[in-house]
Design a protein around this motif. Structure first.
Motif, PDB file in Angstrom:
ATOM      1  N   PHE A  92       0.925  -1.257   0.043  1.00  0.00           N
ATOM      2  CA  PHE A  92      -0.016  -0.105  -0.123  1.00  0.00           C
ATOM      3  C   PHE A  92       0.889   1.446   0.042  1.00  0.00           C
ATOM      4  CE2 PHE A  92      -2.830  -3.054   1.813  1.00  0.00           C
ATOM      5  CZ  PHE A  92      -3.642  -3.602   0.626  1.00  0.00           C
ATOM      6  N   SER A  93       2.120   1.040  -0.448  1.00  0.00           N
ATOM      7  CA  SER A  93       3.068   2.147  -0.810  1.00  0.00           C
ATOM      8  C   SER A  93       3.040   3.152   0.828  1.00  0.00           C
ATOM      9  CB  SER A  93       2.457   3.230  -1.775  1.00  0.00           C
ATOM     10  OG  SER A  93       2.203   2.540  -2.989  1.00  0.00           O
ATOM     11  N   SER A  94       3.108   2.331   1.981  1.00  0.00           N
ATOM     12  CA  SER A  94       3.065   3.042   3.289  1.00  0.00           C
ATOM     13  C   SER A  94       4.581   3.480   3.541  1.00  0.00           C
ATOM     14  CB  SER A  94       2.472   2.497   4.093  1.00  0.00           C
ATOM     15  OG  SER A  94       3.068   1.210   4.277  1.00  0.00           O
ATOM     16  N   GLY A  95       5.394   3.295   2.947  1.00  0.00           N
ATOM     17  CA  GLY A  95       6.789   3.283   3.382  1.00  0.00           C
ATOM     18  C   GLY A  95       7.354   4.786   3.698  1.00  0.00           C
ATOM     19  N   VAL A  96       7.107   5.494   2.688  1.00  0.00           N
ATOM     20  CA  VAL A  96       7.582   7.005   2.649  1.00  0.00           C
ATOM     21  C   VAL A  96       6.658   7.886   3.779  1.00  0.00           C
ATOM     22  CG1 VAL A  96       8.262   9.150   1.530  1.00  0.00           C
ATOM     23  CG2 VAL A  96       9.095   6.961   0.730  1.00  0.00           C
ATOM     24  N   THR A  97       5.286   7.415   3.717  1.00  0.00           N
ATOM     25  CA  THR A  97       4.190   8.050   4.601  1.00  0.00           C
ATOM     26  C   THR A  97       4.864   8.030   6.062  1.00  0.00           C
ATOM     27  OG1 THR A  97       2.505   7.677   3.021  1.00  0.00           O
ATOM     28  CG2 THR A  97       1.906   8.389   5.183  1.00  0.00           C
ATOM     29  N   LEU A  98       5.098   6.680   6.333  1.00  0.00           N
ATOM     30  CA  LEU A  98       5.453   6.438   7.766  1.00  0.00           C
ATOM     31  C   LEU A  98       6.926   6.827   8.208  1.00  0.00           C
ATOM     32  CD1 LEU A  98       4.075   2.708   8.036  1.00  0.00           C
ATOM     33  CD2 LEU A  98       3.073   4.866   9.092  1.00  0.00           C
ATOM     34  N   ALA A  99       7.643   7.253   7.008  1.00  0.00           N
ATOM     35  CA  ALA A  99       8.993   7.592   7.388  1.00  0.00           C
ATOM     36  C   ALA A  99       8.960   9.067   7.776  1.00  0.00           C
ATOM     37  CB  ALA A  99       9.662   7.409   6.009  1.00  0.00           C
ATOM     38  N   LEU A 100       7.917   9.687   6.983  1.00  0.00           N
ATOM     39  CA  LEU A 100       7.841  11.313   7.207  1.00  0.00           C
ATOM     40  C   LEU A 100       6.990  11.398   8.572  1.00  0.00           C
ATOM     41  CD1 LEU A 100       6.710  12.955   3.692  1.00  0.00           C
ATOM     42  CD2 LEU A 100       9.062  12.367   4.880  1.00  0.00           C
ATOM     43  N   TYR A 101       5.921  10.512   8.874  1.00  0.00           N
ATOM     44  CA  TYR A 101       5.185  10.726  10.064  1.00  0.00           C
ATOM     45  C   TYR A 101       6.071  10.326  11.222  1.00  0.00           C
ATOM     46  CZ  TYR A 101       1.312  10.232  13.260  1.00  0.00           C
ATOM     47  OH  TYR A 101       0.108  10.261  14.332  1.00  0.00           O
ATOM     48  N   SER A 102       6.913   9.561  11.298  1.00  0.00           N
ATOM     49  CA  SER A 102       7.832   9.139  12.281  1.00  0.00           C
ATOM     50  C   SER A 102       9.031  10.366  12.366  1.00  0.00           C
ATOM     51  CB  SER A 102       8.435   7.926  12.104  1.00  0.00           C
ATOM     52  OG  SER A 102       9.694   8.093  11.039  1.00  0.00           O
ATOM     53  N   ALA A 103       9.082  11.027  11.665  1.00  0.00           N
ATOM     54  CA  ALA A 103      10.231  12.206  11.462  1.00  0.00           C
ATOM     55  C   ALA A 103       9.290  13.367  12.074  1.00  0.00           C
ATOM     56  CB  ALA A 103      10.775  12.525  10.161  1.00  0.00           C
ATOM     57  N   LYS A 104       8.199  13.509  11.780  1.00  0.00           N
ATOM     58  CA  LYS A 104       7.221  14.704  12.366  1.00  0.00           C
ATOM     59  C   LYS A 104       7.250  14.337  14.146  1.00  0.00           C
ATOM     60  CE  LYS A 104       2.459  15.682  12.332  1.00  0.00           C
ATOM     61  NZ  LYS A 104       2.167  17.218  11.750  1.00  0.00           N
ATOM     62  N   LEU A 105       6.898  13.260  14.243  1.00  0.00           N
ATOM     63  CA  LEU A 105       6.572  13.064  15.619  1.00  0.00           C
ATOM     64  C   LEU A 105       7.983  13.143  16.555  1.00  0.00           C
ATOM     65  CD1 LEU A 105       4.264   9.706  15.343  1.00  0.00           C
ATOM     66  CD2 LEU A 105       3.541  12.031  16.179  1.00  0.00           C
ATOM     67  N   ALA A 106       9.221  12.515  15.964  1.00  0.00           N
ATOM     68  CA  ALA A 106      10.184  12.607  16.922  1.00  0.00           C
ATOM     69  C   ALA A 106      10.888  13.832  17.030  1.00  0.00           C
ATOM     70  CB  ALA A 106      11.153  11.545  15.972  1.00  0.00           C
ATOM     71  N   SER A 107      10.714  14.678  15.773  1.00  0.00           N
ATOM     72  CA  SER A 107      11.396  15.906  16.036  1.00  0.00           C
ATOM     73  C   SER A 107      10.949  16.876  16.906  1.00  0.00           C
ATOM     74  CB  SER A 107      10.953  16.872  14.485  1.00  0.00           C
ATOM     75  OG  SER A 107       9.561  17.127  14.488  1.00  0.00           O
ATOM     76  N   SER A 108       9.280  16.726  17.249  1.00  0.00           N
ATOM     77  CA  SER A 108       8.698  17.456  18.469  1.00  0.00           C
ATOM     78  C   SER A 108       9.251  17.078  19.896  1.00  0.00           C
ATOM     79  CB  SER A 108       7.341  17.123  18.209  1.00  0.00           C
ATOM     80  OG  SER A 108       6.640  17.342  19.435  1.00  0.00           O
ATOM     81  N   VAL A 109       9.538  15.516  20.058  1.00  0.00           N
ATOM     82  CA  VAL A 109       9.739  15.047  21.227  1.00  0.00           C
ATOM     83  C   VAL A 109      11.293  15.363  21.517  1.00  0.00           C
ATOM     84  CG1 VAL A 109       9.659  13.150  22.961  1.00  0.00           C
ATOM     85  CG2 VAL A 109       8.465  13.000  20.699  1.00  0.00           C
ATOM     86  N   VAL A 110      12.144  15.168  20.495  1.00  0.00           N
ATOM     87  CA  VAL A 110      13.629  15.547  20.471  1.00  0.00           C
ATOM     88  C   VAL A 110      13.798  16.990  20.956  1.00  0.00           C
ATOM     89  CG1 VAL A 110      14.336  15.979  18.294  1.00  0.00           C
ATOM     90  CG2 VAL A 110      15.854  14.610  19.715  1.00  0.00           C
ATOM     91  N   CYS A 111      13.006  17.813  20.225  1.00  0.00           N
ATOM     92  CA  CYS A 111      13.273  19.236  20.660  1.00  0.00           C
ATOM     93  C   CYS A 111      13.039  19.549  22.119  1.00  0.00           C
ATOM     94  CB  CYS A 111      12.497  20.127  19.748  1.00  0.00           C
ATOM     95  SG  CYS A 111      12.937  20.218  18.040  1.00  0.00           S
TER      96      CYS A 111
END
Ligand code: FAD
Length: 409
Positions: A305-324
């Motif tokens: 279902f071509s979910s790879g890049v979507t999940l990659a971007l979503y993980s990046a968005k979520l992680a950026s907020s916590v790491v900051c």
């Protein structure tokens, strides 16, 4: 020794996005990649849910300006059946269209934009080792000349994709819930003139006899397309063809694939056929005191279902907020703010991927008897909004079963 707030391993979609988002929030970021861009990566069909995150990272305009193939849905064929979902006809809020991209060009655009925004980027620089201390991490880098250098980072984000740097180094690898599958794939000059063919949709084709074997046809804007077949290793064995004869195998299966074989009958096969196997991966944990895993360095399910890049971007968005928050000394909670929401999305895709291979979701797709409301909810998931908790089909396995039973009647 050079010091940064965050060192990002890998400049693919997850690495470029997390770097830009952390940089926007004032962190000093260094992103390193062992390769020079553009480089080839498979994973060319995006989902509309990507676009909102690309927008937040400041990448969307550059992606839109590039002239990639516009994508508005997904079409499915099996034997004489042909059905499709229009992504703009969806339940969740957000973008309803996206692109099919040559990843070499797409990934370069993202990291170049991150660089323009102020992220420090080093290509041809491999992460060899990370030593975790109580309050920092010492990362050993090696450049193309073989010279080694150490960088001190408060936090390390592993966006190394199939490199899986920290999962391997820290022994975090876990077995996937899915059996080992293989893909044979290439790029063709497609020369498709068939009036029935819709270039604005990815075409997923189920093999007429082996329903666990399926094909992707991802058209690009330049008259070329990405073509691949996926199946269990045994399912992809052909009498009289050696498993290393990639082009013969792909051509053999494509010739059996109904509409697909008709569509690409005039194609020029001008690029070597590659193979990849055992790409489904998992990990025992997604973060530690001084690190987090993103994108394909976490769990990767399956390309269907071509979910790879979507999940990659979503993980990046979520992680950026916590790491900051962590770096700035604010309150943070990796489980609540990262693991939970990311795993909801992964688990939602898991339901539909497992349902595809157990055939119940294929039955739903090919029967297409559901009512328009249900179709909009399924369309939302296929468009990537796998984290929208307002959608009753997100994260709920039994809903798919009920839907499959309804389709049988
Ligand atoms: P990547 O894009 O893999 O980037 C990781 C980067 O890390 C690379 O540039 C690499 O050079 C770098 N790196 C690795 N090791 C090191 C190191 N030691 N030091 C420094 N840098 C390092 N997804 C879709 O969305 N749509 C699709 O149509 C699709 N089709 C697929 C088909 C197949 C057969 C497969 C297997 C996957 C498919 N995917 C698809 C998934 C997609 O390829 C990945 O999900 C996506 O590329 C993940 O992005 P990423 O940023 O996490 O990692």
């Amino acid at each position: 020794m050079k010091e940064v707030d965050v060192l990002v391993i890998g400049a693919g979609p997850s690495g470029a996005t997390v770097s830009a988002l952390c940089n926007k929030q004032g962190l000093k970021v260094l992103c390193v990649d062992k390769d020079k861009f553009p480089r080839f990566v498979i994973g060319e069909s995006l989902l509309p849910a990507c676009n909102g995150i690309l927008e937040e990272a400041g990448f969307l305009e550059a992606v839109e300006d590039h002239g990639f193939q516009y994508k508005n849905g997904a079409a499915f064929t099996w034997k004489d059946k042909y059905t499709y979902f229009n992504f703009s006809d969806k339940f969740s809020q957000g973008h309803g269209t996206t692109f099919q991209v040559q990843r070499g060009e797409f990934d370069k655009i993202l990291i170049d934009e991150a660089k323009k925004q102020g992220v420090k980027v080093k290509f041809n620089t491999e992460v060899l080792h990370v030593e975790f201390k109580k309050k920092s991490a010492i990362v050993t880098l090696k450049n193309k000349k073989g010279e080694e250098k150490k960088v001190k980072a408060q936090f390390v984000l592993d966006a190394s994709g199939y490199g899986r740097v920290l999962p391997k180094m820290l022994n975090l690898e876990a077995p996937s819930c899915l059996p080992k599958r293989k893909a044979y794939f290439t790029h063709i000059e497609d020369k498709i003139t068939h009036p029935f063919y819709d270039r604005k949709k990815i075409l997923i084709t189920t093999h007429p006899k082996k329903r666990g074997v399926w094909f992707w046809l991802i058209p690009f804007s330049n008259g070329r397309a990405s073509l691949g077949v996926v199946g269990l290793e045994d399912e992809l064995k052909v009498d009289g063809i050696d498993t290393s004869e990639n082009e013969k195998i792909l051509k053999h299966f494509a010739s059996e694939a109904g509409y697909l074989s008709e569509f690409i009958k005039d194609a020029s096969w001008d690029t070597p056929v590659r193979e990849l196997s055992g790409y489904s991966k998992n990990v025992t944990k997604l973060y530690g005191d001084r690190f987090a895993l993103l994108g394909n360095a976490t769990e990767f399910l399956d390309p269907v279902f071509s979910s790879g890049v979507t999940l990659a971007l979503y993980s990046a968005k979520l992680a950026s907020s916590v790491v900051c928050k962590q770096v700035k000394g604010e309150r943070f909670d990796w489980d609540e703010e990262y693991v939970k929401p990311l795993m909801l999305a992964v688990d939602t895709f898991r339901i539909y991927v497992e349902g595809w291979y157990s055939e119940i979701f294929q039955d739903v797709i090919y029967a297409k008897k559901s009512n328009p409301n249900i179709e909009r909810m399924i369309s939302s998931i296929l468009a990537g909004y796998a984290w929208d908790t307002n959608n009753p089909y997100v994260g709920k396995k039994n809903r798919l079963k009920v839907l499959a039973e309804l389709c049988e009647k």
